[in-house]
Write an enzyme that holds these catalytic residues in place. Structure first.
Site, PDB file in Angstrom:
ATOM      1  N   HIS A   1      78.412  82.543  56.310  1.00  0.00           N
ATOM      2  CA  HIS A   1      76.964  82.463  56.072  1.00  0.00           C
ATOM      3  C   HIS A   1      76.260  82.124  57.384  1.00  0.00           C
ATOM      4  O   HIS A   1      76.866  81.567  58.295  1.00  0.00           O
ATOM      5  CB  HIS A   1      76.689  81.416  54.982  1.00  0.00           C
ATOM      6  CG  HIS A   1      77.500  81.658  53.733  1.00  0.00           C
ATOM      7  ND1 HIS A   1      78.658  80.974  53.455  1.00  0.00           N
ATOM      8  CD2 HIS A   1      77.327  82.555  52.737  1.00  0.00           C
ATOM      9  CE1 HIS A   1      79.169  81.421  52.314  1.00  0.00           C
ATOM     10  NE2 HIS A   1      78.384  82.386  51.857  1.00  0.00           N
TER      11      HIS A   1
ATOM     12  N   ASP B   1      85.182  80.860  55.136  1.00  0.00           N
ATOM     13  CA  ASP B   1      84.806  81.639  53.959  1.00  0.00           C
ATOM     14  C   ASP B   1      84.638  83.135  54.212  1.00  0.00           C
ATOM     15  O   ASP B   1      84.243  83.871  53.302  1.00  0.00           O
ATOM     16  CB  ASP B   1      83.565  81.045  53.260  1.00  0.00           C
ATOM     17  CG  ASP B   1      82.505  80.553  54.220  1.00  0.00           C
ATOM     18  OD1 ASP B   1      82.567  80.921  55.404  1.00  0.00           O
ATOM     19  OD2 ASP B   1      81.603  79.809  53.781  1.00  0.00           O
TER      20      ASP B   1
ATOM     21  N   ASP C   1      81.521  80.675  60.216  1.00  0.00           N
ATOM     22  CA  ASP C   1      81.330  80.596  58.766  1.00  0.00           C
ATOM     23  C   ASP C   1      80.658  81.914  58.351  1.00  0.00           C
ATOM     24  O   ASP C   1      79.853  82.468  59.102  1.00  0.00           O
ATOM     25  CB  ASP C   1      80.431  79.411  58.417  1.00  0.00           C
ATOM     26  CG  ASP C   1      80.276  79.209  56.909  1.00  0.00           C
ATOM     27  OD1 ASP C   1      80.858  78.253  56.371  1.00  0.00           O
ATOM     28  OD2 ASP C   1      79.556  80.015  56.272  1.00  0.00           O
TER      29      ASP C   1
ATOM     30  N   HIS D   1      73.770  74.635  57.303  1.00  0.00           N
ATOM     31  CA  HIS D   1      72.509  75.129  56.722  1.00  0.00           C
ATOM     32  C   HIS D   1      71.409  74.065  56.703  1.00  0.00           C
ATOM     33  O   HIS D   1      70.267  74.359  56.321  1.00  0.00           O
ATOM     34  CB  HIS D   1      72.706  75.595  55.275  1.00  0.00           C
ATOM     35  CG  HIS D   1      73.615  76.770  55.122  1.00  0.00           C
ATOM     36  ND1 HIS D   1      73.479  77.911  55.885  1.00  0.00           N
ATOM     37  CD2 HIS D   1      74.673  76.993  54.291  1.00  0.00           C
ATOM     38  CE1 HIS D   1      74.429  78.780  55.526  1.00  0.00           C
ATOM     39  NE2 HIS D   1      75.156  78.254  54.569  1.00  0.00           N
TER      40      HIS D   1
HETATM   41  C1  3YP Z   1      75.097  78.995  48.966  1.00  0.00           C
HETATM   42  C2  3YP Z   1      74.623  79.842  47.803  1.00  0.00           C
HETATM   43  C3  3YP Z   1      75.302  81.151  47.884  1.00  0.00           C
HETATM   44  C4  3YP Z   1      76.273  81.070  49.037  1.00  0.00           C
HETATM   45  C5  3YP Z   1      76.396  79.613  49.364  1.00  0.00           C
HETATM   46  C6  3YP Z   1      76.755  79.418  50.799  1.00  0.00           C
HETATM   47  C7  3YP Z   1      77.293  78.067  51.116  1.00  0.00           C
HETATM   48  C8  3YP Z   1      78.104  78.118  52.355  1.00  0.00           C
HETATM   49  O1  3YP Z   1      79.301  78.200  52.389  1.00  0.00           O
HETATM   50  N1  3YP Z   1      77.505  78.104  53.522  1.00  0.00           N
HETATM   51  O2  3YP Z   1      78.200  78.169  54.666  1.00  0.00           O
HETATM   52 ZN    ZN Z   2      79.648  79.434  54.331  1.00  0.00          ZN
END
Ligand code: 3YP
Ligand code: ZN
Length: 375
Positions: free
Chosen positions: A178, A264, A176, A139
């Site tokens: 996200h 995840d 992943d 991210h």
């Molecule tokens: C950040 C806020 C809600 C979900 C979270 C994601 C973090 C993550 O695993 N990114 O791949």
């Molecule tokens: Zn994630």
């Protein structure tokens, strides 16, 4: 198959501070564990050891990325800010990314560890590799840490492969749960790096990862998003890998495939709403290995990202590394009978719709552009 394994105890010393999941403690929020804590990754590593698999892996010692390497994506002011905060009492890298003292060096070791894995593959020391690094990276933005990520580990590893090791084409498959916004941004106009992200639709980051977002300019068609509906399980993920990821990789013919391997999308994850089980992760790994064999002599590097179920991440991770190495430990996933049997694991019509849209983008936007290039 020789499988490389990147791990360092120091990865576990990255401190994400007190929180309730991802909300910082304070006020009415009782101090508890931050979701991105050492637990899940340490337990994954421990199961790999206890299963006996670790003895068959080739340990790749991680190195720290240099500032120059980090600056391939991040801006100097951001790197300076992280360095300063880390040398003092820590802080927040931007959005939901708390860290304690010393995390600058640990984040450099995470990015560098992914580069070490890339080097080991290109040097022929190993056939494929899993880099179990912390903090995650997918991210991260040029000027901002986001979603627990400080530096863009996987994307920086792709840049290393291209700029230092001279590879023409690299692909990043981000499974992943996200959206892989960092690599999407880094390679938005770059056809040399194909970026594909499978993620829970409309979740994190907000307003990110739409199926229509396919890159621009020279890079048009070289960014593929597959925003899957919450509730997607084995059927949807395997279909997305077979019908979207595999044809895209066949068209692009990368010389190296990197996986932003968050685990995840697992059925027990507290920060997502998918249902993937260990047998599906094994099958997904197989699909990527098969296409890697076809296009780039099996060169596959997985860089760990998210995954927050202390109970289930280890079994999903073990399944991935067993498949990568071709070694079956005999350790059984005690959750598989249950999650394998829950309803709606098979591909659902509303999931199929999204996969069909992404399939069309591969055929209509990516294929015509790759077929123009003779190789
Ligand atoms: C950040 C806020 C809600 C979900 C979270 C994601 C973090 C993550 O695993 N990114 O791949
Ligand atoms: Zn994630």
């Amino acid at each position: 198959m020789t499988t490389g394994w990147v791990w360092h105890e120091r990865y576990m010393w990255h401190d994400t501070r007190h929180a309730a999941g991802f909300v910082p403690a304070g006020g009415v929020v009782e101090p508890g564990e931050h979701a991105e804590n050492p637990g899940t990754k340490r337990r994954f590593r421990n199961l790999v050891e206890v299963s006996g698999l670790l003895d068959h892996l080739v340990h790749i010692p991680p190195r720290m990325a240099t500032e120059e390497e980090i600056l391939r994506f991040h801006i100097p002011e951001y790197v300076e800010r992280i360095k300063t905060l880390s040398s003092e009492n820590g802080g927040d890298a931007g959005e939901l990314t708390p860290f304690g003292p010393g995390s600058y060096e640990i984040a450099l070791l995470a990015a560098g560890g992914c580069m070490s894995a890339v080097d080991a593959i290109i040097d022929g020391t190993v056939d494929n590799a899993y880099a179990l690094v912390r903090p995650p990276g997918h991210h991260a933005e040029p000027d901002l840490g986001r979603g627990f990520c400080i530096f863009l580990n996987t994307g920086l590893a792709a840049m290393h492969a291209r700029e230092v090791r001279g590879l023409e084409r690299v692909a990043i498959v981000d499974w992943d749960v996200h959206h892989g916004n960092g690599a999407q941004k880094a390679f938005w106009r770059d056809p040399a790096v194909l970026t594909i992200s499978l993620h829970q639709a409309g979740y994190y980051p907000p307003d990110s990862g739409h199926v229509e977002d396919m890159g621009e300019g020279e890079g048009e068609g070289f960014n593929i998003n597959v925003p899957l509906p919450p509730g997607s399980g084995a059927g949807a993920y395997v279909a997305a890998l077979e019908r979207v990821v595999t044809p895209a990789l066949r068209a692009h013919r990368p010389e190296l495939i990197l996986v932003a391997s968050g685990l995840d999308a697992n059925a027990m994850d507290p920060l997502a709403h998918m249902m993937v089980h260990s047998a599906a992760y094994k099958q997904m790994t197989r699909i990527l290995m098969d296409v890697a064999e076809e296009v780039c002599e099996g060169r596959l590097v997985m860089c760990h990202e998210g995954g927050y179920s202390a109970g289930y991440v280890p079994f999903c991770g073990l399944a991935v590394v067993e498949e990568l190495s071709g070694i079956t430990t005999g350790v059984e996933d005690p959750f598989l009978e249950f999650f394998g049997g829950v309803e709606y694991q098979e591909l659902q019509p509303h999931q199929n719709e999204v996969i069909a849209l992404a399939e069309a983008i591969v055929t209509e936007a990516l294929l015509p552009r790759t077929s123009k290039i003779q190789r």
